[in-house]
Design a protein around this motif. Sequence first.
Motif, PDB file in Angstrom:
ATOM      1  N   TRP A 119      29.082  82.069  33.190  1.00 51.26           N
ATOM      2  CA  TRP A 119      30.336  82.439  33.838  1.00 51.26           C
ATOM      3  C   TRP A 119      31.405  82.910  32.849  1.00 51.26           C
ATOM      4  O   TRP A 119      32.351  83.602  33.219  1.00 51.26           O
ATOM      5  CB  TRP A 119      30.898  81.293  34.679  1.00 51.26           C
ATOM      6  N   ARG A 163      36.517  76.353  34.148  1.00 48.88           N
ATOM      7  CA  ARG A 163      36.033  77.648  34.641  1.00 48.88           C
ATOM      8  C   ARG A 163      37.174  78.526  35.135  1.00 48.88           C
ATOM      9  O   ARG A 163      37.060  79.758  35.137  1.00 48.88           O
ATOM     10  CB  ARG A 163      35.023  77.443  35.769  1.00 48.88           C
ATOM     11  N   GLU A 179      36.569  87.956  39.421  1.00 48.33           N
ATOM     12  CA  GLU A 179      35.329  87.907  40.185  1.00 48.33           C
ATOM     13  C   GLU A 179      34.888  86.478  40.489  1.00 48.33           C
ATOM     14  O   GLU A 179      34.145  86.255  41.451  1.00 48.33           O
ATOM     15  CB  GLU A 179      34.218  88.639  39.429  1.00 48.33           C
ATOM     16  N   ARG A 180      35.295  85.532  39.684  1.00 47.38           N
ATOM     17  CA  ARG A 180      34.884  84.153  39.940  1.00 47.38           C
ATOM     18  C   ARG A 180      35.952  83.338  40.666  1.00 47.38           C
ATOM     19  O   ARG A 180      35.742  82.180  40.978  1.00 47.38           O
ATOM     20  CB  ARG A 180      34.472  83.456  38.651  1.00 47.38           C
ATOM     21  N   ARG A 181      37.094  83.969  40.957  1.00 50.04           N
ATOM     22  CA  ARG A 181      38.202  83.213  41.530  1.00 50.04           C
ATOM     23  C   ARG A 181      37.890  82.698  42.930  1.00 50.04           C
ATOM     24  O   ARG A 181      38.219  81.559  43.275  1.00 50.04           O
ATOM     25  CB  ARG A 181      39.470  84.072  41.538  1.00 50.04           C
ATOM     26  N   GLN A 239      31.888  86.578  32.858  1.00 45.56           N
ATOM     27  CA  GLN A 239      32.259  87.179  34.139  1.00 45.56           C
ATOM     28  C   GLN A 239      33.779  87.320  34.223  1.00 45.56           C
ATOM     29  O   GLN A 239      34.505  86.385  33.881  1.00 45.56           O
ATOM     30  CB  GLN A 239      31.751  86.294  35.287  1.00 45.56           C
ATOM     31  N   ASP A 268      41.286  81.878  32.381  1.00 51.87           N
ATOM     32  CA  ASP A 268      40.940  83.239  31.963  1.00 51.87           C
ATOM     33  C   ASP A 268      41.136  83.326  30.452  1.00 51.87           C
ATOM     34  O   ASP A 268      42.189  83.727  29.940  1.00 51.87           O
ATOM     35  CB  ASP A 268      41.825  84.256  32.687  1.00 51.87           C
ATOM     36  N   SER A 294      35.049  81.838  44.333  1.00 54.39           N
ATOM     37  CA  SER A 294      34.163  80.666  44.314  1.00 54.39           C
ATOM     38  C   SER A 294      34.889  79.444  43.776  1.00 54.39           C
ATOM     39  O   SER A 294      34.619  78.307  44.203  1.00 54.39           O
ATOM     40  CB  SER A 294      32.919  80.956  43.476  1.00 54.39           C
ATOM     41  N   LEU A 295      35.844  79.647  42.848  1.00 54.24           N
ATOM     42  CA  LEU A 295      36.606  78.526  42.316  1.00 54.24           C
ATOM     43  C   LEU A 295      37.536  77.935  43.373  1.00 54.24           C
ATOM     44  O   LEU A 295      37.688  76.710  43.467  1.00 54.24           O
ATOM     45  CB  LEU A 295      37.412  78.978  41.099  1.00 54.24           C
TER      46      LEU A 295
END
Length: 501
Positions: free
Chosen positions: A329, A291, A336-338, A332, A294, A340-341
């Motif tokens: 995901w 996830r 924007e997901r960094r 996305q 990129d 939560s990661l």
Amino acid sequence: MATRVPDRILTAMLLAATLALAGCGKQNEGVARVGAIGPTPRLVETVTGPLSPGDALLRENMAQGLVRFDERGQVVPGLAERWNVSDDGLSYIFRLQTGEWPDGRKIRADEVARILSRQLRENSGNPLRDTLGAVSEVVAMTDRVIEIRLLAPRPNLLQLLAQPEFGLVRASVGTGPFGVPSPDEAAAIPAEEDNKGALLLTHRVRIPDAEDPIEKVRIIGGKAAPLAAAFADGKLDLVVGGTLDDLPIALAQKMPRGALRFDPVAGLFGLVPTKRNDAVQEVDVRHLLSRAIDRSALINGLQVSGLAPRATLLQAGLEGIGPPLQPAWLGQPAAERRASLVAEANRIFGHTDRPTLRIAIPDGPGGKYLLARLGYDWAPLGIKVERAPSAASADLVWIDEVAPSTSPAWFVRRFRCGEAAICLDKAEPLLAQARATVDGVQRGILFMQAAQMMDQAQLFIPIAAPIRWSLVSGRAPGFEENPFALHTLVGLANERYSDSR
């Protein structure tokens, strides 16, 4: 019984050859100059491992199988002039063309059957042996007729038989269509100072009641940089065998517009975990790593038009399945997901030291780009990367392989137990059922179920489809991109003609 005789392909080849004979241009009278990235090409008799681009090019053009690929990647007659398929799909009967080995010995069905059977034995080192696991027997019915009997239908059988790994070689010589010219023929072809050490091949196109034109090709192996430079200087007409690792070399050269061409291949392009590192044996860690990549930024840096990010083992366009559903995901933006990661990494690792992952990855400019890109994407998680000197010492191994057919079987069986370091026992019964079932729809369902299990366990961290590129000049108008990245040299210097023109 269904008979397939692709006469239009043969007609097109004869028409192209006739036009080449009629024309007086120097281009069609000369020698096509081809560079294959990798070691000096050689025609190996028994395939015991993956073929280099040059070796694959030689086998495809000097040692055709019962069938072969045309320039578009479509199956056309090879040593077999036609074939029948039984209504139940369990029997393929091939009628051989009349022909001789280069030493004058007649090509017989029993000898061809023995060569194929040897490649399919359990102790064979042929890397595609498993793809023909449904073959129960190869038998010679007459001097010119061979039957391949199957345990279950395989609609993609002809695509597999057309692969160079199943080309027919005896005593280190093949069945054509190209061959080594006689000394007299070779002496009549001017040598080229720039291509010393090149392999000269010829193909005589048989035309009734006319002089047979002879196609001539010089093939040389070498590293990507000098071959790309030679192409840019006009000293080569075609360069094949390009991968991601040497793509930056081609991008850096000033090339004619449209010279850089990409094959629309399917396959595996991503990371496979090993058992060396305790961290990557945890499924949560593998999901976290996947996830955090990129993929869009990675692909944009490669400048390959149409290459799409992928987070599933299977890809769209495979036989018997619909487009695999990509995780939400993936669409996305990475930024924007960094957050939560990072939170997930803190949960998994707590206050313990974050791992440094050793990756077995190509050491060319493309591999360096990948390693830097992975390091950048995983750095916010506290994970560092470094190059592993070998797969045996790696925590993750980069895989870049083209699928040999449109069947999803090759993808999922690549990760079966006994083949992959980390596997899934509960997927094994599905693979066994899929191999034995005679129902094509049910087979596709079983493959999808197995692939979904493997995705849930993150046995593979996919990025996209593989990258295969060539450099093509206007002196090779017969070249076309195809889904297997295997390129025939037949008609390379001639325009292609179809029934619609």
